[in-house]
Each structure stands twice: as C-alpha cells, then as structure tokens.
Design a protein around this motif. Structure first.
Motif, PDB file in Angstrom:
ATOM      1  N   TYR A 161       0.866  -1.184   0.000  1.00 17.02           N
ATOM      2  CA  TYR A 161       0.000   0.000   0.000  1.00 17.02           C
ATOM      3  C   TYR A 161       0.897   1.227   0.000  1.00 17.02           C
ATOM      4  O   TYR A 161       1.733   1.392   0.883  1.00 17.02           O
ATOM      5  CB  TYR A 161      -0.938  -0.017   1.207  1.00 17.02           C
ATOM      6  CG  TYR A 161      -1.971  -1.108   1.075  1.00 17.02           C
ATOM      7  CD1 TYR A 161      -3.199  -0.848   0.487  1.00 17.02           C
ATOM      8  CD2 TYR A 161      -1.699  -2.400   1.508  1.00 17.02           C
ATOM      9  CE1 TYR A 161      -4.150  -1.859   0.336  1.00 17.02           C
ATOM     10  CE2 TYR A 161      -2.640  -3.414   1.356  1.00 17.02           C
ATOM     11  CZ  TYR A 161      -3.858  -3.134   0.776  1.00 17.02           C
ATOM     12  OH  TYR A 161      -4.784  -4.127   0.623  1.00 17.02           O
ATOM     13  N   ILE A 162       0.729   2.058  -1.018  1.00 15.50           N
ATOM     14  CA  ILE A 162       1.602   3.204  -1.230  1.00 15.50           C
ATOM     15  C   ILE A 162       0.748   4.467  -1.164  1.00 15.50           C
ATOM     16  O   ILE A 162      -0.144   4.666  -1.999  1.00 15.50           O
ATOM     17  CB  ILE A 162       2.306   3.103  -2.597  1.00 15.50           C
ATOM     18  CG1 ILE A 162       3.070   1.777  -2.678  1.00 15.50           C
ATOM     19  CG2 ILE A 162       3.209   4.300  -2.836  1.00 15.50           C
ATOM     20  CD1 ILE A 162       3.157   1.195  -4.058  1.00 15.50           C
ATOM     21  N   ILE A 163       0.988   5.295  -0.165  1.00 14.84           N
ATOM     22  CA  ILE A 163       0.263   6.561  -0.033  1.00 14.84           C
ATOM     23  C   ILE A 163       0.988   7.606  -0.867  1.00 14.84           C
ATOM     24  O   ILE A 163       2.190   7.838  -0.689  1.00 14.84           O
ATOM     25  CB  ILE A 163       0.186   6.994   1.440  1.00 14.84           C
ATOM     26  CG1 ILE A 163      -0.598   5.951   2.241  1.00 14.84           C
ATOM     27  CG2 ILE A 163      -0.446   8.376   1.567  1.00 14.84           C
ATOM     28  CD1 ILE A 163      -0.588   6.166   3.729  1.00 14.84           C
ATOM     29  N   LEU A 164       0.283   8.202  -1.805  1.00 13.20           N
ATOM     30  CA  LEU A 164       0.894   9.206  -2.669  1.00 13.20           C
ATOM     31  C   LEU A 164       0.930  10.560  -1.951  1.00 13.20           C
ATOM     32  O   LEU A 164      -0.022  10.927  -1.262  1.00 13.20           O
ATOM     33  CB  LEU A 164       0.133   9.301  -3.990  1.00 13.20           C
ATOM     34  CG  LEU A 164       0.158   8.004  -4.813  1.00 13.20           C
ATOM     35  CD1 LEU A 164      -0.659   8.162  -6.084  1.00 13.20           C
ATOM     36  CD2 LEU A 164       1.580   7.587  -5.143  1.00 13.20           C
ATOM     37  N   ASN A 174      -9.993   9.599   2.768  1.00 14.46           N
ATOM     38  CA  ASN A 174     -10.057  10.907   3.398  1.00 14.46           C
ATOM     39  C   ASN A 174      -9.685  10.694   4.860  1.00 14.46           C
ATOM     40  O   ASN A 174     -10.524  10.284   5.659  1.00 14.46           O
ATOM     41  CB  ASN A 174     -11.452  11.508   3.243  1.00 14.46           C
ATOM     42  CG  ASN A 174     -11.435  13.011   3.295  1.00 14.46           C
ATOM     43  OD1 ASN A 174     -10.680  13.584   4.062  1.00 14.46           O
ATOM     44  ND2 ASN A 174     -12.258  13.638   2.480  1.00 14.46           N
ATOM     45  N   PRO A 175      -8.406  10.907   5.204  1.00 13.34           N
ATOM     46  CA  PRO A 175      -7.931  10.601   6.557  1.00 13.34           C
ATOM     47  C   PRO A 175      -8.842  11.180   7.643  1.00 13.34           C
ATOM     48  O   PRO A 175      -9.258  12.319   7.576  1.00 13.34           O
ATOM     49  CB  PRO A 175      -6.548  11.242   6.596  1.00 13.34           C
ATOM     50  CG  PRO A 175      -6.122  11.301   5.163  1.00 13.34           C
ATOM     51  CD  PRO A 175      -7.391  11.550   4.396  1.00 13.34           C
ATOM     52  N   GLY A 176      -9.162  10.335   8.608  1.00 13.95           N
ATOM     53  CA  GLY A 176     -10.023  10.744   9.705  1.00 13.95           C
ATOM     54  C   GLY A 176     -11.496  10.641   9.399  1.00 13.95           C
ATOM     55  O   GLY A 176     -12.326  10.726  10.284  1.00 13.95           O
ATOM     56  N   LYS A 177     -11.844  10.463   8.124  1.00 11.47           N
ATOM     57  CA  LYS A 177     -13.252  10.375   7.735  1.00 11.47           C
ATOM     58  C   LYS A 177     -13.584   9.019   7.134  1.00 11.47           C
ATOM     59  O   LYS A 177     -14.585   8.423   7.455  1.00 11.47           O
ATOM     60  CB  LYS A 177     -13.611  11.477   6.737  1.00 11.47           C
ATOM     61  CG  LYS A 177     -13.537  12.869   7.328  1.00 11.47           C
ATOM     62  CD  LYS A 177     -13.972  13.897   6.317  1.00 11.47           C
ATOM     63  CE  LYS A 177     -13.864  15.298   6.911  1.00 11.47           C
ATOM     64  NZ  LYS A 177     -14.246  16.314   5.936  1.00 11.47           N
ATOM     65  N   GLN A 178     -12.760   8.546   6.185  1.00 10.00           N
ATOM     66  CA  GLN A 178     -13.021   7.249   5.577  1.00 10.00           C
ATOM     67  C   GLN A 178     -11.717   6.649   5.074  1.00 10.00           C
ATOM     68  O   GLN A 178     -10.837   7.355   4.609  1.00 10.00           O
ATOM     69  CB  GLN A 178     -14.031   7.352   4.430  1.00 10.00           C
ATOM     70  CG  GLN A 178     -13.463   7.960   3.160  1.00 10.00           C
ATOM     71  CD  GLN A 178     -14.507   8.182   2.103  1.00 10.00           C
ATOM     72  OE1 GLN A 178     -15.226   9.155   2.184  1.00 10.00           O
ATOM     73  NE2 GLN A 178     -14.603   7.313   1.152  1.00 10.00           N
ATOM     74  N   PRO A 209     -12.805  14.036  -3.538  1.00 12.21           N
ATOM     75  CA  PRO A 209     -13.230  15.100  -2.623  1.00 12.21           C
ATOM     76  C   PRO A 209     -12.073  15.846  -1.959  1.00 12.21           C
ATOM     77  O   PRO A 209     -10.968  15.327  -1.812  1.00 12.21           O
ATOM     78  CB  PRO A 209     -14.069  14.358  -1.587  1.00 12.21           C
ATOM     79  CG  PRO A 209     -13.623  12.950  -1.646  1.00 12.21           C
ATOM     80  CD  PRO A 209     -13.126  12.710  -3.032  1.00 12.21           C
ATOM     81  N   GLU A 210     -12.380  17.056  -1.554  1.00 10.21           N
ATOM     82  CA  GLU A 210     -11.440  17.884  -0.814  1.00 10.21           C
ATOM     83  C   GLU A 210     -10.900  17.122   0.396  1.00 10.21           C
ATOM     84  O   GLU A 210     -11.640  16.426   1.088  1.00 10.21           O
ATOM     85  CB  GLU A 210     -12.156  19.151  -0.321  1.00 10.21           C
ATOM     86  CG  GLU A 210     -11.313  20.035   0.540  1.00 10.21           C
ATOM     87  CD  GLU A 210     -12.082  21.230   1.078  1.00 10.21           C
ATOM     88  OE1 GLU A 210     -11.490  21.969   1.870  1.00 10.21           O
ATOM     89  OE2 GLU A 210     -13.263  21.416   0.720  1.00 10.21           O
ATOM     90  N   GLY A 211      -9.606  17.221   0.620  1.00 14.93           N
ATOM     91  CA  GLY A 211      -8.964  16.572   1.756  1.00 14.93           C
ATOM     92  C   GLY A 211      -8.541  15.138   1.496  1.00 14.93           C
ATOM     93  O   GLY A 211      -7.886  14.523   2.334  1.00 14.93           O
TER      94      GLY A 211
END
Length: 118
Positions: free
Chosen positions: A39-42, A74-78, A107-109
């Motif tokens: 898993y690679i977070i861009l 969306n970190p902290g949300k989903q 989406p934003e964020g």
C-alpha cells in the motif's frame, strides 16, 4: 507537501496530464516467493473537490508489477473502501479515460493510495 510533478516529455497513453503524482519511496521487490500487497500513499492532498477525466498508472518497472489499484481515502473520515476505488492497472488493460462530459470526483482533503501486487 511537495509540489506536483510535471513530465511533459513522458510517453502518455492519455492526454498530457495536468498533474503527475509520484510515490515518495521505491518498493524493493523480492526475487522470488510470495510478496504481500503493498500500500503506497501518494504525497498529495486535494485542496478542493477535483473532477478527474483521465488517469494513467505508470510503474517505473512494469515488468514486475502484476496489477495495481488506485483509491482515495479521506484521513479521519473514511479509509479504503470499494466505493472509493478510482481505477487500476491490469495486464492488457489501459488507463482510465472517461467519455467526454463524464468525470470522477475526488473530494477535498482526500489522498490517493495505490494497492500494488508484484
């Protein structure tokens, strides 16, 4: 957050992209045996809702990548969910290229995450 990269000289299957986001770190691929999904977070956060018409996943070493999925979270949300799947790269497949007038909203964020199988 680093500035987005632009590679106008790259050989794209899609139109020249407005934005290129590269992974921060290289993945070391084992010579043999089982290798779990990576898993690679861009390194890019979408500052506002963004509508996307085309996406191309370009591995630096396509011969070792079996397939790769791209989703937004969306970190902290989903987190990673089927509903946040964007596109993928599979053997024999092409890039995401939606019909004229059709786009996918990131989406934003949100940030993008690759799920890679080598």
């Amino acid at each position: 957050m680093p500035e987005p990269l632009h590679f106008p000289e790259a050989d794209w299957e899609i139109d020249e992209p407005d934005l290129v986001i590269a992974a921060s770190d290289a993945i070391t691929v084992q010579a043999d045996g089982y290798m779990p999904y990576q898993y690679i977070i861009l390194p890019y956060i979408f500052a506002h809702d963004t509508w996307v018409e085309q996406i191309e996943i370009k591995p630096s070493e396509p011969s070792v990548l079996h397939h790769c999925n791209l989703a937004y979270i969306n970190p902290g949300k989903q987190g990673w969910r089927n509903s946040t799947f964007v596109t993928g790269r599979v053997p024999g497949g092409g890039p995401m290229n939606l019909d004229e007038g059709v786009a996918l909203k990131i989406p934003e964020g949100a940030i993008l995450v690759l799920q890679a199988h080598y």
